[in-house]
Design an enzyme around this catalytic site. Structure first.
Site, PDB file in Angstrom:
ATOM      1  N   ASP A   8       0.842  -1.193   0.000  1.00 22.16           N
ATOM      2  CA  ASP A   8       0.000   0.000   0.000  1.00 22.16           C
ATOM      3  C   ASP A   8       0.872   1.235   0.000  1.00 22.16           C
ATOM      4  O   ASP A   8       2.016   1.210   0.456  1.00 22.16           O
ATOM      5  CB  ASP A   8      -0.935   0.014   1.208  1.00 22.16           C
ATOM      6  CG  ASP A   8      -2.188   0.855   0.976  1.00 22.16           C
ATOM      7  OD1 ASP A   8      -2.383   1.369  -0.151  1.00 22.16           O
ATOM      8  OD2 ASP A   8      -2.977   1.011   1.921  1.00 22.16           O
ATOM      9  N   GLY A   9       0.303   2.317  -0.528  1.00 25.46           N
ATOM     10  CA  GLY A   9       0.959   3.613  -0.534  1.00 25.46           C
ATOM     11  C   GLY A   9       0.046   4.636   0.086  1.00 25.46           C
ATOM     12  O   GLY A   9      -1.176   4.481   0.095  1.00 25.46           O
ATOM     13  N   GLU A  48       2.261   3.825  -4.107  1.00 24.18           N
ATOM     14  CA  GLU A  48       1.651   2.531  -4.434  1.00 24.18           C
ATOM     15  C   GLU A  48       2.602   1.695  -5.290  1.00 24.18           C
ATOM     16  O   GLU A  48       2.796   0.504  -5.047  1.00 24.18           O
ATOM     17  CB  GLU A  48       0.326   2.737  -5.181  1.00 24.18           C
ATOM     18  CG  GLU A  48      -0.759   3.405  -4.376  1.00 24.18           C
ATOM     19  CD  GLU A  48      -1.498   2.495  -3.412  1.00 24.18           C
ATOM     20  OE1 GLU A  48      -1.135   1.308  -3.282  1.00 24.18           O
ATOM     21  OE2 GLU A  48      -2.444   2.986  -2.771  1.00 24.18           O
ATOM     22  N   ASP A  71      -4.310  -2.330  -3.505  1.00 23.64           N
ATOM     23  CA  ASP A  71      -5.592  -1.657  -3.696  1.00 23.64           C
ATOM     24  C   ASP A  71      -5.467  -0.548  -4.740  1.00 23.64           C
ATOM     25  O   ASP A  71      -6.375   0.259  -4.910  1.00 23.64           O
ATOM     26  CB  ASP A  71      -6.152  -1.126  -2.372  1.00 23.64           C
ATOM     27  CG  ASP A  71      -5.282  -0.072  -1.716  1.00 23.64           C
ATOM     28  OD1 ASP A  71      -4.283   0.374  -2.317  1.00 23.64           O
ATOM     29  OD2 ASP A  71      -5.606   0.326  -0.580  1.00 23.64           O
ATOM     30  N   HIS A 121      -9.373  -0.685   2.514  1.00 22.30           N
ATOM     31  CA  HIS A 121     -10.174  -0.379   3.703  1.00 22.30           C
ATOM     32  C   HIS A 121     -11.446  -1.225   3.764  1.00 22.30           C
ATOM     33  O   HIS A 121     -12.511  -0.745   4.120  1.00 22.30           O
ATOM     34  CB  HIS A 121     -10.506   1.118   3.755  1.00 22.30           C
ATOM     35  CG  HIS A 121      -9.306   1.981   3.580  1.00 22.30           C
ATOM     36  ND1 HIS A 121      -8.354   2.141   4.571  1.00 22.30           N
ATOM     37  CD2 HIS A 121      -8.863   2.682   2.509  1.00 22.30           C
ATOM     38  CE1 HIS A 121      -7.396   2.933   4.117  1.00 22.30           C
ATOM     39  NE2 HIS A 121      -7.670   3.266   2.873  1.00 22.30           N
ATOM     40  N   ASP A 131      -1.480  -0.802   4.892  1.00 22.35           N
ATOM     41  CA  ASP A 131      -1.972   0.571   4.962  1.00 22.35           C
ATOM     42  C   ASP A 131      -1.453   1.276   6.215  1.00 22.35           C
ATOM     43  O   ASP A 131      -1.009   2.424   6.156  1.00 22.35           O
ATOM     44  CB  ASP A 131      -3.501   0.586   4.935  1.00 22.35           C
ATOM     45  CG  ASP A 131      -4.071   1.977   5.084  1.00 22.35           C
ATOM     46  OD1 ASP A 131      -3.920   2.785   4.142  1.00 22.35           O
ATOM     47  OD2 ASP A 131      -4.637   2.287   6.158  1.00 22.35           O
TER      48      ASP A 131
END
Length: 157
Positions: A8-9, A48, A71, A121, A131
């Site tokens: 994740d970023g 990301e 994501d 999320h 995240d």
């Protein structure tokens, strides 16, 4: 051996402070490793993509079988829809983040990579951990310089 990477970023502003988070899992060896880093000025898409790059760079042996869960539709679609390979052929003309896409492809070609999109999320445990790592890195005190972004920004007058 199968390896799973959850990436994740994060960006506080776009551009703004940012960070990436990576959770690497090798179930057969019962190993889980976490990686993260924050930057003083960057974009969400760069973080990301950098998360996916770091996941690949952390693999010690070539030709690893790895599934990267992200994501980011930007990253996932660029690979799965093969856009990035066309961008490469055209020298990344008018594309953002060519420095990172080049780095990604160098590492992508060393392994057997599958990209999987997951909704962010949405309660996926390892994605939520990635995240958290990314946002904590973005909020950290000793932020690094994203040279690729800042050089690019200085040339866009």
């Amino acid at each position: 051996m199968k390896i799973f990477a959850y990436t994740d970023g994060s960006s506080r502003g776009n551009p703004g402070r940012g960070g990436y988070g990576v959770v690497l899992i090798a179930p057969e060896k019962r190993v889980k490793k976490e990686f993260s880093m924050g930057f003083r000025k960057t974009t969400n898409n760069r973080m990301e993509l950098l998360a996916a790059i770091v996941a690949l760079e952390k693999l010690k042996a070539p030709q690893q079988d790895i599934t990267i869960f992200t994501d980011s539709k930007y990253v996932c679609n660029a690979v799965n829809k093969r856009w990035v390979f066309n961008w490469e052929k055209t020298g990344y003309k008018s594309k953002k983040n060519p420095d990172l896409w080049q780095r990604f492809l160098r590492n992508f070609r060393k392994h057997q990579v599958k990209m999987e999109w997951v909704k962010g999320h949405a309660g996926y445990h390892w994605n939520e951990l990635a995240d958290q790592l990314a946002t904590q890195a973005a909020d950290a005190e000793d932020l690094k310089i994203d040279l690729g972004y800042e050089r690019q920004e200085n040339f866009n007058f």
